[in-house]
Enzyme design. Structure first.
Site, PDB file in Angstrom:
ATOM      1  N   ASP A 192       0.918  -1.452   0.108  1.00 47.66           N
ATOM      2  CA  ASP A 192       0.021   0.271  -0.053  1.00 47.66           C
ATOM      3  C   ASP A 192       1.198   1.222   0.451  1.00 47.66           C
ATOM      4  OD1 ASP A 192      -3.251   0.548   0.953  1.00 47.66           O
ATOM      5  OD2 ASP A 192      -2.321   1.893   0.595  1.00 47.66           O
TER       6      ASP A 192
ATOM      7  N   LYS B 224     -11.580   1.168 -14.466  1.00 45.07           N
ATOM      8  CA  LYS B 224     -12.203  -0.562 -13.794  1.00 45.07           C
ATOM      9  C   LYS B 224     -12.080  -1.252 -14.900  1.00 45.07           C
ATOM     10  CE  LYS B 224     -11.692   0.439 -10.086  1.00 45.07           C
ATOM     11  NZ  LYS B 224     -11.395  -0.608  -8.481  1.00 45.07           N
TER      12      LYS B 224
ATOM     13  N   ILE C 290       2.166   0.697  -6.754  1.00 43.64           N
ATOM     14  CA  ILE C 290       2.326  -0.616  -7.526  1.00 43.64           C
ATOM     15  C   ILE C 290       2.722  -0.460  -8.931  1.00 43.64           C
ATOM     16  CG2 ILE C 290       0.716  -2.377  -6.488  1.00 43.64           C
ATOM     17  CD1 ILE C 290      -1.260  -1.281  -9.134  1.00 43.64           C
TER      18      ILE C 290
ATOM     19  N   ASN D 194      -2.548   6.026 -12.385  1.00 35.38           N
ATOM     20  CA  ASN D 194      -3.067   5.021 -10.908  1.00 35.38           C
ATOM     21  C   ASN D 194      -3.347   3.691 -11.116  1.00 35.38           C
ATOM     22  OD1 ASN D 194      -2.384   4.847  -8.620  1.00 35.38           O
ATOM     23  ND2 ASN D 194      -3.878   5.721  -7.816  1.00 35.38           N
TER      24      ASN D 194
ATOM     25  N   PHE E 205      -7.327  -4.189  -4.606  1.00 33.56           N
ATOM     26  CA  PHE E 205      -8.062  -3.109  -4.422  1.00 33.56           C
ATOM     27  C   PHE E 205      -7.268  -1.858  -3.990  1.00 33.56           C
ATOM     28  CE2 PHE E 205      -8.693  -6.680  -1.307  1.00 33.56           C
ATOM     29  CZ  PHE E 205      -9.951  -6.865  -1.108  1.00 33.56           C
TER      30      PHE E 205
ATOM     31  N   HIS F  59     -19.062   9.796   0.461  1.00 35.00           N
ATOM     32  CA  HIS F  59     -19.239   8.990   0.507  1.00 35.00           C
ATOM     33  C   HIS F  59     -20.720   9.245   1.372  1.00 35.00           C
ATOM     34  CE1 HIS F  59     -16.359   6.048  -1.186  1.00 35.00           C
ATOM     35  NE2 HIS F  59     -17.481   6.695  -2.221  1.00 35.00           N
TER      36      HIS F  59
ATOM     37  N   GLY G 260      -5.323   4.762   1.961  1.00 34.42           N
ATOM     38  CA  GLY G 260      -4.676   3.509   3.667  1.00 34.42           C
ATOM     39  C   GLY G 260      -3.984   4.601   4.444  1.00 34.42           C
TER      40      GLY G 260
ATOM     41  N   TYR H 197     -12.914   7.069 -14.276  1.00 37.48           N
ATOM     42  CA  TYR H 197     -13.298   6.074 -13.283  1.00 37.48           C
ATOM     43  C   TYR H 197     -13.378   4.867 -13.658  1.00 37.48           C
ATOM     44  CZ  TYR H 197     -14.124   3.074  -8.941  1.00 37.48           C
ATOM     45  OH  TYR H 197     -14.001   2.308  -8.336  1.00 37.48           O
TER      46      TYR H 197
ATOM     47  N   SER I 208     -16.615  -2.447 -10.368  1.00 32.94           N
ATOM     48  CA  SER I 208     -17.253  -1.137  -9.751  1.00 32.94           C
ATOM     49  C   SER I 208     -18.122  -0.946 -10.930  1.00 32.94           C
ATOM     50  CB  SER I 208     -16.655   0.068 -10.026  1.00 32.94           C
ATOM     51  OG  SER I 208     -17.481   0.944  -9.928  1.00 32.94           O
TER      52      SER I 208
HETATM   53  N1  UFG Z   1     -25.324  11.950  -1.735  1.00 32.86           N
HETATM   54  C1  UFG Z   1     -25.430  13.146  -1.280  1.00 32.86           C
HETATM   55  N2  UFG Z   1     -24.895  14.204  -0.803  1.00 32.86           N
HETATM   56  C2  UFG Z   1     -23.797  13.934  -0.421  1.00 32.86           C
HETATM   57  C3  UFG Z   1     -22.666  12.844  -0.875  1.00 32.86           C
HETATM   58  C4  UFG Z   1     -23.105  11.691  -1.117  1.00 32.86           C
HETATM   59  O1  UFG Z   1     -26.792  13.631  -1.623  1.00 32.86           O
HETATM   60  O2  UFG Z   1     -23.237  14.453   1.009  1.00 32.86           O
HETATM   61  C5  UFG Z   1     -25.660  11.769  -2.567  1.00 32.86           C
HETATM   62  C6  UFG Z   1     -25.053  11.285  -3.801  1.00 32.86           C
HETATM   63  O3  UFG Z   1     -25.661  11.792  -4.701  1.00 32.86           O
HETATM   64  C7  UFG Z   1     -26.105   9.407  -4.533  1.00 32.86           C
HETATM   65  C8  UFG Z   1     -26.204   8.533  -3.439  1.00 32.86           C
HETATM   66  O4  UFG Z   1     -26.027   9.918  -2.286  1.00 32.86           O
HETATM   67  O5  UFG Z   1     -27.277   9.819  -4.817  1.00 32.86           O
HETATM   68  C9  UFG Z   1     -24.961   7.627  -3.200  1.00 32.86           C
HETATM   69  O6  UFG Z   1     -23.625   8.901  -3.315  1.00 32.86           O
HETATM   70  P1  UFG Z   1     -21.975   8.255  -3.027  1.00 32.86           P
HETATM   71  O7  UFG Z   1     -21.036   9.187  -3.285  1.00 32.86           O
HETATM   72  O8  UFG Z   1     -22.263   7.303  -1.409  1.00 32.86           O
HETATM   73  O9  UFG Z   1     -21.541   6.808  -3.941  1.00 32.86           O
HETATM   74  P2  UFG Z   1     -22.019   6.828  -5.454  1.00 32.86           P
HETATM   75  O10 UFG Z   1     -23.448   5.985  -5.450  1.00 32.86           O
HETATM   76  O11 UFG Z   1     -22.013   7.861  -6.285  1.00 32.86           O
HETATM   77  O12 UFG Z   1     -20.485   5.938  -5.894  1.00 32.86           O
HETATM   78  C10 UFG Z   1     -20.059   4.663  -5.088  1.00 32.86           C
HETATM   79  C11 UFG Z   1     -18.556   4.206  -5.412  1.00 32.86           C
HETATM   80  C12 UFG Z   1     -18.136   4.503  -6.796  1.00 32.86           C
HETATM   81  C13 UFG Z   1     -18.461   3.669  -7.997  1.00 32.86           C
HETATM   82  C14 UFG Z   1     -19.898   4.244  -7.813  1.00 32.86           C
HETATM   83  C15 UFG Z   1     -20.808   3.160  -8.667  1.00 32.86           C
HETATM   84  O13 UFG Z   1     -18.243   5.010  -4.173  1.00 32.86           O
HETATM   85  O14 UFG Z   1     -16.925   3.924  -6.100  1.00 32.86           O
HETATM   86  O15 UFG Z   1     -20.667   4.367  -7.185  1.00 32.86           O
HETATM   87  O16 UFG Z   1     -21.293   3.981  -9.416  1.00 32.86           O
HETATM   88  F1  UFG Z   1     -18.174   4.162  -8.913  1.00 32.86           F
END
Ligand code: UFG
Length: 328
Positions: free
Chosen positions: A31, A145, A52, A92, A73, A189, A36, A141, A117
């Site tokens: 890592d 993948k 890597i 990366n 990962f 997230h 991380g 992204y 993903s």
């Molecule tokens: N959201 C909010 N407010 C916030 C943060 C997020 O409303 O403060 C919403 C986003 O707009 C989305 C939902 O919450 O509608 C989920 O968002 P996340 O960022 O938690 O997750 P994503 O669905 O965007 O992303 C995930 C993974 C990625 C992956 C993707 C696949 O985290 O790594 O799904 O589309 F690529």
């Protein structure tokens, strides 16, 4: 088995490492600690700090260890950032995987489990998404993948290197014993951001858009507990050990939750009113992403075991035990 875990100090990697050690595997972690956390690395694992993409470094790791399989990962994983820094993602993620596959070939390692993903699919109208759906990534992204998956396909053709690619939907939650969990900086997230409100790190949660084509207007996602997710990697290793062909599987729960439902569940779990505001749409968000996991169920014998309360509850447990993440 001797498992080389690339990105083993990251959020998902660290949960995989924990489970592998519990199952008696020998774990070697690589890592670069950009995202991380050193604090998440168990003493029982052998740790190499490095990138890597560094051929000399990675060669040394393979020379010093007998590796039975790689679990990969190590990647940059922010969809939004990839839109503005696409080359970072190809460098990366794609270039890093080129070096890894090259080293695996050189050192005769024939098995890899890969962290892919849902972002490889892009936007689709009809849910749930099966592995047969067309792949049309809408971000660098997701594209990175998909390219990595294709590289593994050709590494299989050329070198007989077998891979399982696991297309994750929305991974969340933390270890049930609250020792490890999600700690990103910046955090993007939904679930960890929602939990920052009861942790008193933000006053309210902003929900990005309520005019999507869903029952309550907010985006729908398929959340999968990180412990269920890493269990699928162990099952993927068993699948490869049984001599099966390379394959691609979705990891989701077949159940979608809207952003409002997530906030509502977090209110129940944390017993906090969790004030909420509505904001603009976040560019690039598809209305709905829900997976079928029937293929993984049939061929890997895997099904998710935890529900959304378990997901949010375990995340809450980790954040309560570590309010400043790994920083303390
Ligand atoms: N959201 C909010 N407010 C916030 C943060 C997020 O409303 O403060 C919403 C986003 O707009 C989305 C939902 O919450 O509608 C989920 O968002 P996340 O960022 O938690 O997750 P994503 O669905 O965007 O992303 C995930 C993974 C990625 C992956 C993707 C696949 O985290 O790594 O799904 O589309 F690529």
């Amino acid at each position: 088995m001797n498992l080389l875990v690339l990105g083993g100090a990251g959020y998902i990697g660290s949960h995989f490492v924990k489970l592998s050690l519990e199952l008696g595997h020998n774990v070697i972690i690589v890592d670069n600690l950009l995202t991380g956390h050193k604090q998440s690395i168990p003493e029982k694992a052998t740790f190499y700090e490095g990138d890597i993409r560094d051929r000399v470094f990675l060669n040394k790791v393979f020379e010093e260890n007998k590796v039975d399989a790689c679990i990969h990962f190590a990647a940059s994983s922010l969809v939004g950032e990839s839109m503005t820094k696409p080359m970072k993602y190809f460098d990366n993620n794609v270039y890093g995987t080129i070096i890894l596959l090259e080293m695996m070939e050189k050192h005769n390692v024939k098995k890899i489990v890969f962290s892919s993903s849902a972002a490889t699919y892009g936007a689709h109208e009809v849910m749930p998404i099966t592995e047969e759906y067309e792949t049309n990534p809408t971000s660098p992204y997701g594209e990175s993948k998909l390219i990595m998956e294709k590289m593994m396909k050709w590494a299989d053709v050329a070198y007989g290197m077998k891979y399982v690619s696991l297309r994750y939907f929305n991974v969340a939650g933390a270890s049930t014993d609250s020792t490890i969990g999600e700690d990103h900086n910046p955090e993007t997230h939904l679930i960890p951001i929602v939990l920052q409100v009861p942790l008193e790190k933000r006053e309210f949660i902003t929900i990005f858009g309520n005019d999507y084509k869903t029952f309550d207007g907010t985006c729908i996602r398929d959340y999968i507990h990180v412990e269920d997710l890493v269990d699928a990697h162990i099952k993927a290793l068993e699948y490869l050990n049984q001599g099966n062909d390379s394959n691609i599987f979705n990891l989701g729960s077949e159940t979608g939750f809207s952003n409002l439902q997530i906030v509502e569940t977090a209110r129940k779990v944390t017993n906090h009113p969790l004030p909420m505001k509505l904001g603009d749409r976040r560019p690039g968000d598809p209305d709905k992403l829900v997976a079928t996991y029937q293929k993984a169920k049939k061929l890997l014998g895997w099904s998710p075991t935890k529900n959304i309360e378990d997901v949010i509850g375990s995340a809450w447990g980790f954040h309560q035990a570590h309010p400043n993440g790994y920083k303390e």
